[in-house]
Design a protein around this motif. Structure first.
Motif, PDB file in Angstrom:
ATOM      1  N   ARG A   1       0.849  -1.204  -0.027  1.00 14.75           N
ATOM      2  CA  ARG A   1       0.021   0.073  -0.004  1.00 14.75           C
ATOM      3  C   ARG A   1       0.796   1.147   0.027  1.00 14.75           C
ATOM      4  NH1 ARG A   1      -1.563   3.430   3.945  1.00 14.75           N
ATOM      5  NH2 ARG A   1      -0.440   2.176   5.233  1.00 14.75           N
TER       6      ARG A   1
ATOM      7  N   GLN B   1       1.467   3.344  -3.208  1.00 12.44           N
ATOM      8  CA  GLN B   1       1.049   4.971  -3.346  1.00 12.44           C
ATOM      9  C   GLN B   1       2.034   5.797  -3.629  1.00 12.44           C
ATOM     10  OE1 GLN B   1      -1.607   6.288  -0.095  1.00 12.44           O
ATOM     11  NE2 GLN B   1      -0.312   8.001   0.399  1.00 12.44           N
TER      12      GLN B   1
ATOM     13  N   LYS C   1      -4.308   5.135  -3.751  1.00  8.21           N
ATOM     14  CA  LYS C   1      -4.204   6.462  -3.550  1.00  8.21           C
ATOM     15  C   LYS C   1      -2.870   6.860  -4.397  1.00  8.21           C
ATOM     16  CE  LYS C   1      -7.253   7.267   0.176  1.00  8.21           C
ATOM     17  NZ  LYS C   1      -7.347   6.061   1.117  1.00  8.21           N
TER      18      LYS C   1
ATOM     19  N   SER D   1      -2.121  13.375  -2.340  1.00  5.41           N
ATOM     20  CA  SER D   1      -3.142  14.782  -2.248  1.00  5.41           C
ATOM     21  C   SER D   1      -2.566  15.728  -3.096  1.00  5.41           C
ATOM     22  CB  SER D   1      -3.651  14.861  -0.929  1.00  5.41           C
ATOM     23  OG  SER D   1      -2.511  15.273  -0.108  1.00  5.41           O
TER      24      SER D   1
ATOM     25  N   ASN E   1      10.154  13.555   4.380  1.00  3.48           N
ATOM     26  CA  ASN E   1       9.528  12.284   4.735  1.00  3.48           C
ATOM     27  C   ASN E   1      10.319  11.037   4.347  1.00  3.48           C
ATOM     28  OD1 ASN E   1       7.861  10.108   3.092  1.00  3.48           O
ATOM     29  ND2 ASN E   1       6.546  10.690   4.692  1.00  3.48           N
TER      30      ASN E   1
ATOM     31  N   MET F   1      -0.392  19.005   4.186  1.00  5.55           N
ATOM     32  CA  MET F   1      -1.110  17.823   4.070  1.00  5.55           C
ATOM     33  C   MET F   1      -0.484  16.705   3.512  1.00  5.55           C
ATOM     34  SD  MET F   1      -4.682  19.426   2.421  1.00  5.55           S
ATOM     35  CE  MET F   1      -5.539  21.010   3.064  1.00  5.55           C
TER      36      MET F   1
ATOM     37  N   GLY G   1       0.170  13.562   5.803  1.00  8.08           N
ATOM     38  CA  GLY G   1      -0.856  12.726   6.135  1.00  8.08           C
ATOM     39  C   GLY G   1      -1.756  13.473   7.412  1.00  8.08           C
TER      40      GLY G   1
ATOM     41  N   SER H   1      -4.531   9.298  12.371  1.00  8.24           N
ATOM     42  CA  SER H   1      -3.734   8.332  11.349  1.00  8.24           C
ATOM     43  C   SER H   1      -3.908   7.122  11.905  1.00  8.24           C
ATOM     44  CB  SER H   1      -2.265   8.806  11.297  1.00  8.24           C
ATOM     45  OG  SER H   1      -1.385   7.774  10.850  1.00  8.24           O
ATOM     46  N   VAL H   2      -4.684   6.152  10.821  1.00 11.00           N
ATOM     47  CA  VAL H   2      -4.894   4.888  11.133  1.00 11.00           C
ATOM     48  C   VAL H   2      -3.622   3.883  11.124  1.00 11.00           C
ATOM     49  CG1 VAL H   2      -6.450   2.966  10.032  1.00 11.00           C
ATOM     50  CG2 VAL H   2      -6.771   5.379   9.450  1.00 11.00           C
ATOM     51  N   HIS H   3      -2.634   4.105  10.445  1.00 12.24           N
ATOM     52  CA  HIS H   3      -1.538   3.412   9.999  1.00 12.24           C
ATOM     53  C   HIS H   3      -0.438   3.356  11.043  1.00 12.24           C
ATOM     54  CE1 HIS H   3      -4.029   1.745   6.992  1.00 12.24           C
ATOM     55  NE2 HIS H   3      -3.972   2.877   6.347  1.00 12.24           N
TER      56      HIS H   3
ATOM     57  N   LYS I   1       7.342   2.982   8.848  1.00  4.93           N
ATOM     58  CA  LYS I   1       7.468   4.422   8.987  1.00  4.93           C
ATOM     59  C   LYS I   1       8.350   4.714  10.345  1.00  4.93           C
ATOM     60  CE  LYS I   1       3.615   7.165   8.878  1.00  4.93           C
ATOM     61  NZ  LYS I   1       2.076   7.360   8.702  1.00  4.93           N
TER      62      LYS I   1
ATOM     63  N   ASN J   1       3.179  11.321  11.549  1.00  7.23           N
ATOM     64  CA  ASN J   1       2.821  12.491  10.514  1.00  7.23           C
ATOM     65  C   ASN J   1       2.907  13.755  11.138  1.00  7.23           C
ATOM     66  OD1 ASN J   1       2.280  10.129   9.298  1.00  7.23           O
ATOM     67  ND2 ASN J   1      -0.123  10.685   9.155  1.00  7.23           N
TER      68      ASN J   1
HETATM   69  N1  ACO Z   1      -2.189  11.961   0.094  1.00  2.22           N
HETATM   70  C1  ACO Z   1      -3.043  11.030  -0.130  1.00  2.22           C
HETATM   71  N2  ACO Z   1      -3.542   9.965   0.672  1.00  2.22           N
HETATM   72  C2  ACO Z   1      -2.838  10.053   1.978  1.00  2.22           C
HETATM   73  C3  ACO Z   1      -2.207  11.315   2.285  1.00  2.22           C
HETATM   74  C4  ACO Z   1      -1.631  12.078   1.464  1.00  2.22           C
HETATM   75  N3  ACO Z   1      -0.796  13.187   1.329  1.00  2.22           N
HETATM   76  N4  ACO Z   1      -1.735  11.028   3.663  1.00  2.22           N
HETATM   77  C5  ACO Z   1      -2.372   9.919   4.073  1.00  2.22           C
HETATM   78  N5  ACO Z   1      -3.011   9.286   3.156  1.00  2.22           N
HETATM   79  C6  ACO Z   1      -4.117   8.169   3.283  1.00  2.22           C
HETATM   80  C7  ACO Z   1      -3.182   7.035   3.609  1.00  2.22           C
HETATM   81  O1  ACO Z   1      -2.842   6.474   2.480  1.00  2.22           O
HETATM   82  C8  ACO Z   1      -4.500   6.242   4.302  1.00  2.22           C
HETATM   83  O2  ACO Z   1      -5.141   5.646   3.420  1.00  2.22           O
HETATM   84  P1  ACO Z   1      -5.734   4.028   3.132  1.00  2.22           P
HETATM   85  O3  ACO Z   1      -5.706   3.555   4.229  1.00  2.22           O
HETATM   86  O4  ACO Z   1      -6.653   4.001   2.068  1.00  2.22           O
HETATM   87  O5  ACO Z   1      -4.239   3.864   2.292  1.00  2.22           O
HETATM   88  C9  ACO Z   1      -5.034   7.167   5.028  1.00  2.22           C
HETATM   89  O6  ACO Z   1      -4.722   8.538   4.253  1.00  2.22           O
HETATM   90  C10 ACO Z   1      -4.668   7.597   6.529  1.00  2.22           C
HETATM   91  O7  ACO Z   1      -3.536   7.968   6.734  1.00  2.22           O
HETATM   92  P2  ACO Z   1      -2.162   7.185   7.653  1.00  2.22           P
HETATM   93  O8  ACO Z   1      -3.006   6.088   8.352  1.00  2.22           O
HETATM   94  O9  ACO Z   1      -1.464   8.389   8.454  1.00  2.22           O
HETATM   95  O10 ACO Z   1      -1.409   6.592   6.484  1.00  2.22           O
HETATM   96  P3  ACO Z   1       0.186   6.232   6.424  1.00  2.22           P
HETATM   97  O11 ACO Z   1       0.500   5.609   7.764  1.00  2.22           O
HETATM   98  O12 ACO Z   1       0.409   5.510   5.116  1.00  2.22           O
HETATM   99  O13 ACO Z   1       0.942   7.641   6.254  1.00  2.22           O
HETATM  100  C11 ACO Z   1       1.999   8.816   4.543  1.00  2.22           C
HETATM  101  C12 ACO Z   1       0.817   8.512   4.787  1.00  2.22           C
HETATM  102  C13 ACO Z   1       3.103   9.771   5.751  1.00  2.22           C
HETATM  103  C14 ACO Z   1       2.014   9.639   3.333  1.00  2.22           C
HETATM  104  C15 ACO Z   1       2.918   7.630   4.466  1.00  2.22           C
HETATM  105  O14 ACO Z   1       2.264   6.679   3.667  1.00  2.22           O
HETATM  106  C16 ACO Z   1       4.343   7.509   3.675  1.00  2.22           C
HETATM  107  O15 ACO Z   1       5.218   7.938   4.326  1.00  2.22           O
HETATM  108  N6  ACO Z   1       4.536   7.277   2.319  1.00  2.22           N
HETATM  109  C17 ACO Z   1       5.741   7.434   1.546  1.00  2.22           C
HETATM  110  C18 ACO Z   1       5.905   8.660   0.880  1.00  2.22           C
HETATM  111  C19 ACO Z   1       5.011   9.083  -0.038  1.00  2.22           C
HETATM  112  O16 ACO Z   1       4.396   8.241  -0.284  1.00  2.22           O
HETATM  113  N7  ACO Z   1       5.141  10.214  -0.701  1.00  2.22           N
HETATM  114  C20 ACO Z   1       4.390  10.691  -1.673  1.00  2.22           C
HETATM  115  C21 ACO Z   1       4.324  12.287  -1.962  1.00  2.22           C
HETATM  116  S1  ACO Z   1       5.843  12.831  -2.158  1.00  2.22           S
HETATM  117  C22 ACO Z   1       6.398  12.495  -4.033  1.00  2.22           C
HETATM  118  O17 ACO Z   1       6.524  11.501  -4.103  1.00  2.22           O
HETATM  119  C23 ACO Z   1       6.848  13.610  -4.743  1.00  2.22           C
END
Ligand code: ACO
Length: 311
Positions: A35, A39, A105, A108, A134, A195, A198, A204-206, A216, A220
């Motif tokens: 996931r 994402q 996803k 955002s 991050n 935003m 997260g 934050s669910v996860h 992680k 967040n």
């Molecule tokens: N945009 C879209 N969805 C988000 C965002 C965001 N900014 N933040 C959180 N969410 C979603 C999560 O995916 C989760 O949804 P799901 O259960 O349907 O998958 C839900 O919101 C709840 O959030 P959390 O429980 O806090 O989710 P998580 O522990 O995954 O934390 C975070 C979110 C911090 C983004 C984490 O996934 C992460 O560190 N990801 C890696 C970095 C990343 O993806 N960066 C992408 C943007 S930067 C770039 O690529 C240029």
């Protein structure tokens, strides 16, 4: 999962060992990684769209070459990340289909439009700045292929962040109209950038499970605070104003107090209702459909070769 296996797995994580694709892992660990890495990969790919929008309109040949290279880097990041996720038993095609039909996803932030050239500065400075905040800790994440992918990605992201700040310096130090564009870009991207980290920790669910598994490394809110603390002095250096009246240095905590983003807007964007969600998914669907003949041709070519080898 067998409790003894789970305990042994957790002990490996606690000891700072890396988990590799062929090692035993709890199903939840595998799913969470697919996931999150998926994402993340999708974000890199969809993230090409707002900047790709400006390649043909970059103000100089040099800026155009830099932007082109940056957008190509994002494609490369997507590929390393899809590759890391594939080691967990999911194919890139499956992940792509899940992006295209909305089951997975992407960040955002990429649902906001890039309206002026100053937005290229703001995206590099703030969006890539937030991404690095991050991703630097994720170089130490427990899953080996993800951690290793992050090393190269972070090097490239730091170049992206600098090129964005360089555009902001030019614009902020330019004519009054350019200055206004720079301020306007900061005004529009500040809260969407916050935003990216997260929802707040309480929503934050996860986070709790992902931190126990070292998928992680920070919550967040911790990363959001670090980002604000790093970025506010940079805005001051540019002579721009962060669009937050409540922003104030808090000596006791050694960081800024700041306004939370509008979480209702965040969750609405996640549901598909941001300014560009429809456009972004349409663009990715179109690219996938338009590329079908290339995939078919490659498969036909591979089959022909395989048959030839047999004959
Ligand atoms: N945009 C879209 N969805 C988000 C965002 C965001 N900014 N933040 C959180 N969410 C979603 C999560 O995916 C989760 O949804 P799901 O259960 O349907 O998958 C839900 O919101 C709840 O959030 P959390 O429980 O806090 O989710 P998580 O522990 O995954 O934390 C975070 C979110 C911090 C983004 C984490 O996934 C992460 O560190 N990801 C890696 C970095 C990343 O993806 N960066 C992408 C943007 S930067 C770039 O690529 C240029």
């Amino acid at each position: 999962d067998d409790p003894a296996k789970l305990a042994a797995f957790q002990a490996r994580i606690d000891a700072g060992e890396k988990v590799e694709p062929k090692d035993w892992m709890p199903e939840g660990y595998r799913k969470t990684l697919i996931r999150q890495i998926g994402q993340h990969a999708h974000s890199e790919i969809v993230g090409q769209l707002p900047e790709g929008n400006w390649i043909t309109r970059a103000p100089t040949l040099e800026r155009k070459a830099i932007l082109l290279a940056k957008v190509q880097d994002e494609a490369g990041h997507g590929l390393y990340l899809y590759g890391a996720a594939e080691t967990l038993g999911v194919s890139r095609d499956e992940m792509t289909e899940m992006l295209l039909d909305g089951r997975m996803k992407y960040s955002s932030i990429f649902n906001y439009p890039t309206l002026t050239w100053a937005d290229m500065g703001a995206v590099g400075w703030l969006v890539d700045g937030a991404a690095i905040m991050n991703q630097v800790p994720l170089q130490r994440t427990s899953f080996g292929p993800y951690a290793r992918a992050m090393v190269r990605i972070c090097k490239e992201e730091s170049f992206h962040q600098r090129q964005g700040f360089d555009i902001m310096m030019k614009m902020a130090g330019g004519t009054p109209a350019q200055r206004r564009m720079a301020q306007n870009a900061l005004d529009r991207f500040w809260f969407p950038a916050l935003m990216m980290f997260g929802p707040s920790d309480k929503d934050s669910v996860h986070s709790a499970q992902s931190m126990a598994w070292k998928i992680k490394m920070n919550t967040n809110d911790e990363l959001r605070q670090k980002f604000v603390d790093q970025t506010v002095p940079q805005a001051e250096y540019l002579g721009l104003t962060v669009p937050d009246d409540t922003l104030a240095w808090n000596e006791a905590k050694g960081g800024y107090d700041f306004a939370e983003p509008d979480w209702a807007e965040f969750f609405d964007v996640l549901k598909g209702n941001g300014p560009c969600n429809v456009d972004r998914l349409e663009a990715r669907n179109k690219a996938w459909d338009d590329g079908a003949w290339v995939r078919d041709a490659l498969m036909a070519h591979a089959e022909k070769h395989a048959n030839r080898e047999v004959a």
